[in-house]
Design an enzyme around this catalytic site. Sequence first.
Site, PDB file in Angstrom:
ATOM      1  N   ILE A 128       0.834  -1.222  -0.033  1.00 14.91           N
ATOM      2  CA  ILE A 128       0.008  -0.004  -0.038  1.00 14.91           C
ATOM      3  C   ILE A 128       0.806   1.316   0.087  1.00 14.91           C
ATOM      4  CG2 ILE A 128      -0.189   0.437   2.595  1.00 14.91           C
ATOM      5  CD1 ILE A 128      -3.100   0.695   1.644  1.00 14.91           C
ATOM      6  N   GLY A 145       3.080  -3.984  10.783  1.00 11.64           N
ATOM      7  CA  GLY A 145       2.267  -4.304   9.573  1.00 11.64           C
ATOM      8  C   GLY A 145       2.185  -2.971   8.623  1.00 11.64           C
ATOM      9  N   VAL A 146       0.770  -2.752   8.296  1.00 11.34           N
ATOM     10  CA  VAL A 146       0.664  -1.325   7.474  1.00 11.34           C
ATOM     11  C   VAL A 146       1.168  -0.381   8.166  1.00 11.34           C
ATOM     12  CG1 VAL A 146      -1.348  -0.012   6.425  1.00 11.34           C
ATOM     13  CG2 VAL A 146      -1.277  -2.476   6.200  1.00 11.34           C
ATOM     14  N   ASP A 147       0.761  -0.303   9.454  1.00 14.94           N
ATOM     15  CA  ASP A 147       1.195   1.384  10.249  1.00 14.94           C
ATOM     16  C   ASP A 147       2.567   1.455  10.257  1.00 14.94           C
ATOM     17  OD1 ASP A 147      -0.194   2.166  13.735  1.00 14.94           O
ATOM     18  OD2 ASP A 147       0.591   3.189  11.920  1.00 14.94           O
ATOM     19  N   SER A 206      -7.858  -4.934   9.936  1.00 18.03           N
ATOM     20  CA  SER A 206      -8.170  -5.966  11.123  1.00 18.03           C
ATOM     21  C   SER A 206      -7.619  -7.496  10.860  1.00 18.03           C
ATOM     22  CB  SER A 206      -9.451  -6.041  11.379  1.00 18.03           C
ATOM     23  OG  SER A 206      -9.882  -4.694  12.053  1.00 18.03           O
ATOM     24  N   THR A 207      -7.198  -7.450   9.339  1.00 17.22           N
ATOM     25  CA  THR A 207      -6.983  -9.061   8.996  1.00 17.22           C
ATOM     26  C   THR A 207      -5.648  -9.517   9.323  1.00 17.22           C
ATOM     27  OG1 THR A 207      -6.639  -8.533   6.793  1.00 17.22           O
ATOM     28  CG2 THR A 207      -8.698  -8.982   7.185  1.00 17.22           C
ATOM     29  N   GLY A 208      -4.855  -8.690   9.926  1.00 19.31           N
ATOM     30  CA  GLY A 208      -3.533  -8.971  10.292  1.00 19.31           C
ATOM     31  C   GLY A 208      -3.423  -9.319  11.704  1.00 19.31           C
ATOM     32  N   VAL A 209      -2.644  -8.605  12.635  1.00 17.25           N
ATOM     33  CA  VAL A 209      -2.636  -8.515  13.886  1.00 17.25           C
ATOM     34  C   VAL A 209      -3.705  -8.806  14.632  1.00 17.25           C
ATOM     35  CG1 VAL A 209      -1.810  -7.106  15.876  1.00 17.25           C
ATOM     36  CG2 VAL A 209      -0.296  -7.316  13.753  1.00 17.25           C
ATOM     37  N   TYR A 210      -4.783  -7.990  14.117  1.00 18.82           N
ATOM     38  CA  TYR A 210      -6.157  -7.991  14.752  1.00 18.82           C
ATOM     39  C   TYR A 210      -6.868  -9.301  14.512  1.00 18.82           C
ATOM     40  CZ  TYR A 210      -5.474  -3.170  16.700  1.00 18.82           C
ATOM     41  OH  TYR A 210      -5.045  -2.256  17.290  1.00 18.82           O
TER      42      TYR A 210
HETATM   43  N1  APR Z   1       0.708  -3.107   2.285  1.00 16.76           N
HETATM   44  C1  APR Z   1      -0.666  -3.789   2.156  1.00 16.76           C
HETATM   45  N2  APR Z   1      -1.136  -4.652   3.099  1.00 16.76           N
HETATM   46  C2  APR Z   1      -0.284  -4.781   4.004  1.00 16.76           C
HETATM   47  C3  APR Z   1       1.049  -4.237   4.401  1.00 16.76           C
HETATM   48  C4  APR Z   1       1.512  -3.345   3.178  1.00 16.76           C
HETATM   49  N3  APR Z   1       2.883  -2.910   3.234  1.00 16.76           N
HETATM   50  N4  APR Z   1       1.541  -4.751   5.262  1.00 16.76           N
HETATM   51  C5  APR Z   1       0.631  -5.741   5.928  1.00 16.76           C
HETATM   52  N5  APR Z   1      -0.367  -5.885   5.128  1.00 16.76           N
HETATM   53  C6  APR Z   1      -1.603  -6.631   5.294  1.00 16.76           C
HETATM   54  C7  APR Z   1      -1.566  -7.666   6.397  1.00 16.76           C
HETATM   55  O1  APR Z   1      -1.092  -8.821   5.572  1.00 16.76           O
HETATM   56  C8  APR Z   1      -3.110  -7.903   6.752  1.00 16.76           C
HETATM   57  O2  APR Z   1      -3.846  -8.254   5.460  1.00 16.76           O
HETATM   58  O3  APR Z   1      -2.454  -5.442   5.694  1.00 16.76           O
HETATM   59  C9  APR Z   1      -3.762  -6.268   6.501  1.00 16.76           C
HETATM   60  C10 APR Z   1      -3.783  -5.754   8.067  1.00 16.76           C
HETATM   61  O4  APR Z   1      -2.775  -6.040   8.759  1.00 16.76           O
HETATM   62  P1  APR Z   1      -2.030  -5.177   9.765  1.00 16.76           P
HETATM   63  O5  APR Z   1      -1.190  -4.226   9.510  1.00 16.76           O
HETATM   64  O6  APR Z   1      -1.620  -6.105  10.942  1.00 16.76           O
HETATM   65  O7  APR Z   1      -3.441  -4.570  10.496  1.00 16.76           O
HETATM   66  P2  APR Z   1      -4.623  -4.737  11.781  1.00 16.76           P
HETATM   67  O8  APR Z   1      -4.777  -6.446  11.384  1.00 16.76           O
HETATM   68  O9  APR Z   1      -5.669  -3.942  11.380  1.00 16.76           O
HETATM   69  O10 APR Z   1      -4.093  -4.619  12.948  1.00 16.76           O
HETATM   70  C11 APR Z   1      -3.648  -3.270  13.381  1.00 16.76           C
HETATM   71  O11 APR Z   1      -1.452  -3.873  13.998  1.00 16.76           O
HETATM   72  O12 APR Z   1       0.453  -2.691  13.021  1.00 16.76           O
HETATM   73  C12 APR Z   1      -0.320  -2.864  14.039  1.00 16.76           C
HETATM   74  O13 APR Z   1      -0.510  -0.550  15.136  1.00 16.76           O
HETATM   75  C13 APR Z   1      -1.314  -1.420  14.030  1.00 16.76           C
HETATM   76  O14 APR Z   1      -2.068  -2.077  16.209  1.00 16.76           O
HETATM   77  C14 APR Z   1      -2.416  -1.882  15.044  1.00 16.76           C
HETATM   78  C15 APR Z   1      -2.683  -3.288  14.452  1.00 16.76           C
END
Ligand code: APR
Length: 175
Positions: A15, A36-38, A126-130
Site C-alpha cells: 500500500i 504491519g501497514v502502520d 483488521s485481518t493481520g495483527v487483529y
Molecule cells: N501493504 C498492504 N497490506 C499490508 C502491508 C502493506 N505494506 N503490510 C501488511 N499488510 C496486510 C496484512 O497482511 C493484513 O492482511 O494488511 C492487513 C492488515 O494487517 P495489519 O497491518 O496487521 O493491521 P490490523 O490487522 O488492522 O492490525 C492493526 O497492527 O500494525 C499494528 O499498529 C497497528 O496495532 C495496530 C494493528
Amino acid sequence: MTARPADIVLVRGDITEQRVDVIVNAANSSLLGGGGVDGAIHRRGGPAILEDCRRLRASHYGKGLATGQAVATTAGLLHAGHVIHTVGPVWSREEDRAALLTSCYEQSLALARELGAETIAFPAISTGVYRWPLDNGADLAIAAARAHGGPTLKEIRFVLFDETAYRAFERALRG
Ligand code: APR
C-alpha cells in the site's frame, strides 16, 4: 445524470507504493505507529506523518482514536495527498464487531470525500495483527465500498499484501 459508482479495484502489492489521493492506514488507537501497514506507512512516509498524529493526539484525540473512527494527516513522502488513519476492531469470538469494521471503511470514505479525493487505497483492515478472518473481512470491505462509494470517488482500490488475501477479495468481489 446519476453519478457512476466508484470502480472497485484489487491490487496485489504494498500500500505504501500506491499513487492515489488517499492511502488508508490500519492504525491503532494510539495513532503513534505499530507494525504491519502502520509500520510500513510511517517508515516509508517519514516523520511528518507521526508529527501530525501527535498534534491530533494533543488536540482532539487525547484518549486516542476510537475503534471504527478515522482521521486524516499528511501523507509525508508517500505518493498521496493524505493518509487516513482508522482503527479496526480486534477479532472476537464472543462479540460481533462487524459494524465497527464496516465503520472503518464508511468513515474513511466519508472523510476522503470531504478531502475531495477521487482515488483511495485501503488495506485489508483488521485481518493481520487483529486476527479478523480474511473471508469475512473481505466481504465486509467490498459491501462497504459498494454501499458507501458515493458519487465523487472514482476508484476504491484494495491493496492485498499476499495471494491469500487477494483471492479472498476476488471471491468477495465476485460474490
Ligand atoms: N501493504 C498492504 N497490506 C499490508 C502491508 C502493506 N505494506 N503490510 C501488511 N499488510 C496486510 C496484512 O497482511 C493484513 O492482511 O494488511 C492487513 C492488515 O494487517 P495489519 O497491518 O496487521 O493491521 P490490523 O490487522 O488492522 O492490525 C492493526 O497492527 O500494525 C499494528 O499498529 C497497528 O496495532 C495496530 C494493528
